[in-house]
Scaffold this active site. Structure first.
Site, PDB file in Angstrom:
ATOM      1  N   VAL A 134      15.515 -10.326 -74.688  1.00 52.18           N
ATOM      2  CA  VAL A 134      15.969 -10.194 -73.293  1.00 52.18           C
ATOM      3  C   VAL A 134      15.315 -11.263 -72.410  1.00 52.18           C
ATOM      4  O   VAL A 134      15.964 -11.849 -71.539  1.00 52.18           O
ATOM      5  CB  VAL A 134      15.681  -8.769 -72.757  1.00 52.18           C
ATOM      6  CG1 VAL A 134      15.854  -8.702 -71.248  1.00 52.18           C
ATOM      7  CG2 VAL A 134      16.606  -7.760 -73.439  1.00 52.18           C
ATOM      8  N   GLU A 135      14.039 -11.554 -72.651  1.00 45.23           N
ATOM      9  CA  GLU A 135      13.333 -12.518 -71.790  1.00 45.23           C
ATOM     10  C   GLU A 135      13.857 -13.948 -71.948  1.00 45.23           C
ATOM     11  O   GLU A 135      13.972 -14.669 -70.955  1.00 45.23           O
ATOM     12  CB  GLU A 135      11.832 -12.486 -72.069  1.00 45.23           C
ATOM     13  CG  GLU A 135      11.118 -11.254 -71.522  1.00 45.23           C
ATOM     14  CD  GLU A 135      11.150 -11.183 -70.000  1.00 45.23           C
ATOM     15  OE1 GLU A 135      11.293 -12.230 -69.341  1.00 45.23           O
ATOM     16  OE2 GLU A 135      11.045 -10.072 -69.461  1.00 45.23           O
ATOM     17  N   SER A 136      14.114 -14.376 -73.174  1.00 46.51           N
ATOM     18  CA  SER A 136      14.491 -15.787 -73.355  1.00 46.51           C
ATOM     19  C   SER A 136      15.594 -15.986 -74.385  1.00 46.51           C
ATOM     20  O   SER A 136      15.776 -17.089 -74.876  1.00 46.51           O
ATOM     21  CB  SER A 136      13.255 -16.598 -73.774  1.00 46.51           C
ATOM     22  OG  SER A 136      12.821 -16.197 -75.067  1.00 46.51           O
ATOM     23  N   TYR A 329      15.910  -2.875 -66.545  1.00 42.54           N
ATOM     24  CA  TYR A 329      15.321  -3.807 -67.512  1.00 42.54           C
ATOM     25  C   TYR A 329      14.684  -3.041 -68.667  1.00 42.54           C
ATOM     26  O   TYR A 329      14.927  -3.319 -69.836  1.00 42.54           O
ATOM     27  CB  TYR A 329      14.288  -4.679 -66.805  1.00 42.54           C
ATOM     28  CG  TYR A 329      13.426  -5.507 -67.742  1.00 42.54           C
ATOM     29  CD1 TYR A 329      13.829  -6.785 -68.133  1.00 42.54           C
ATOM     30  CD2 TYR A 329      12.226  -5.008 -68.227  1.00 42.54           C
ATOM     31  CE1 TYR A 329      13.043  -7.535 -69.000  1.00 42.54           C
ATOM     32  CE2 TYR A 329      11.435  -5.749 -69.097  1.00 42.54           C
ATOM     33  CZ  TYR A 329      11.852  -7.017 -69.472  1.00 42.54           C
ATOM     34  OH  TYR A 329      11.079  -7.746 -70.329  1.00 42.54           O
TER      35      TYR A 329
END
Ligand code: CA
Length: 415
Positions: A134-136, A329
């Site tokens: 999800v972050e990158s 999130y």
């Protein structure tokens, strides 16, 4: 990675960034020159301040050589998205089959590193990989903005000075230590960087050298990124062996307590008639609520109200939440990790007649609009301002509700 209570990871800024360029800043020549002078004197003042805190003058000078304010960063800072993403749109893009499949590949590829991370930090490997995804997007999208330039711009424009000064100092310490070369210190406009999208101060506190090469490199080293994420979650209070939560079914007309902060024991929730959703062949649930002690503290999460999916969430949901303070999130990470372990979709549908679309479907929508002559920019699965404008124009031409959303109804109408 969180910045206060807003979401500034590159994936998110990628979604909204296209809107930033719509409002052009018109500055007169004298205004520009006045701004430049104050920027230069601001940088001089920063030098004095960081040198007094242990940064070598030459490290500062080399890092700041030719630095100029970045107007896009200021626009991003003051940008208020007029388009609020519905939870089902947000999750449909973040937890799609593509990201589940990619995550399973990564679990295999990095299994040895994850064995060690699980052993050392006690954090579920699926959650570590889900954060990365999800972050990158598993390291593929780390952001492109020069962090020093972004932070200096924000400080010198007087935006949350104390906060960004701390981040700038941490960034200079990273450079001084040689952990990450300056050309790789790029990220989101607010300063989050690397495969884990840590803010520089978080990096200083929690990044680890997990591949043992002597550098904490969350940009170039997958083991360092996975180890650092595991370390973060452990320090955020991860309870080894406990699930993040479980989807539940509410009794009819439930009007009892809910919200992440309202905790009571599983037994108490059960006494209110809250039960796990039924497991079917199609809807496998990886978490069995009956295996948990009745004393387990839990909160009832209703992301779209009592008519949508409901969840009992435990301590580990809060650990994920602390990575980026938004419940949507945390739910995306949690659900993605379950899906990688073989769980099905949520059993209760979102309360909408126009569900969200996967990135593959968003690319289909963009391609179909492009084929019809609409300007959507690039077919990238990210629904930015251009895509939304094109969708609105298309909706108007078809006489359907104009909302600029890339939902299932628009996809159907385009097919
Ligand atoms: Ca390393």
């Amino acid at each position: 990675m969180k910045f206060l209570n807003k979401r500034f990871s590159v994936l998110w800024s990628g979604i909204v960034s296209k809107g930033f360029f719509l409002a052009g800043l018109a500055l007169s020549a004298s205004a520009v020159s006045a701004q430049t002078t104050s920027f230069e004197s601001c940088v001089k003042g920063l030098r004095k301040s960081v040198v007094s805190q242990g940064i070598q003058g030459e490290v500062f000078d080399r890092a700041m050589q030719g630095v100029e304010p970045d107007p896009d960063v200021l626009k991003a800072f003051s940008f208020q998205p007029e388009f609020r993403t519905a939870i089902w749109d947000y999750l449909a893009g973040l937890v799609d089959q593509e990201r589940v499949d990619d995550g399973r590949d990564k679990l295999k590829e990095w299994s040895k590193v994850l064995d060690v991370a699980e052993q050392k930090y006690g954090v579920d490997r699926n959650v570590i990989v889900a954060v990365w995804g999800v972050e990158s997007n598993y390291g593929r999208i780390q952001g492109k903005r020069d962090i020093l330039r972004s932070l200096t711009t924000l400080i010198c424009a007087d935006k949350r000075q104390a906060f960004f000064r701390g981040e700038l100092l941490a960034t200079l310490r990273i450079l001084q230590s040689g952990d990450i070369p300056p050309e790789l210190l790029v990220g989101s406009w607010a300063g989050a960087f690397g495969q884990t999208q840590f803010m520089p101060t978080t990096y200083q506190r929690l990044a680890v050298d997990f591949d043992g090469d002597g550098r904490r490199d969350i940009v170039g080293s997958v083991p360092d990124a996975l180890g650092s994420t595991a370390n973060f979650l452990k320090r955020a209070g991860w309870v080894t062996g406990q699930p993040w939560g479980v989807e539940v079914k509410l009794p009819a007309n439930y009007s009892g307590p809910s919200g992440r902060r309202t905790k009571q024991s599983l037994e108490q929730w059960k006494s209110l008639g809250i039960a796990p959703v039924k497991v079917t062949a199609k809807n496998v649930q990886v978490t069995n609520m009956s295996n948990l002690p009745g004393t387990t503290q839990a909160a009832l999460l209703l992301p779209a109200g009592a008519k949508g999916p409901a969840f009992l969430v435990f301590r580990n949901f809060d650990a994920i939440f602390s990575y980026n303070a938004a419940e949507s999130y945390a739910l995306a990470i949690a659900h993605l990790s379950d899906r990688m372990r073989g769980s099905g979709m949520f059993q209760t549908a979102w309360p909408t007649d126009d569900p969200g679309t996967s990135r593959a479907e968003r690319r289909q929508i963009q391609q179909a609009l492009l084929d019809r002559g609409y300007d959507i920019g690039e077919v990238d699965g990210l629904i930015g301002a251009k895509s939304r404008a094109a969708i609105s124009a298309f909706q108007q031409s078809k006489g359907i509700t104009v909302n600029g959303r890339a939902g299932q109804q628009v996809l159907k109408a385009l097919r």
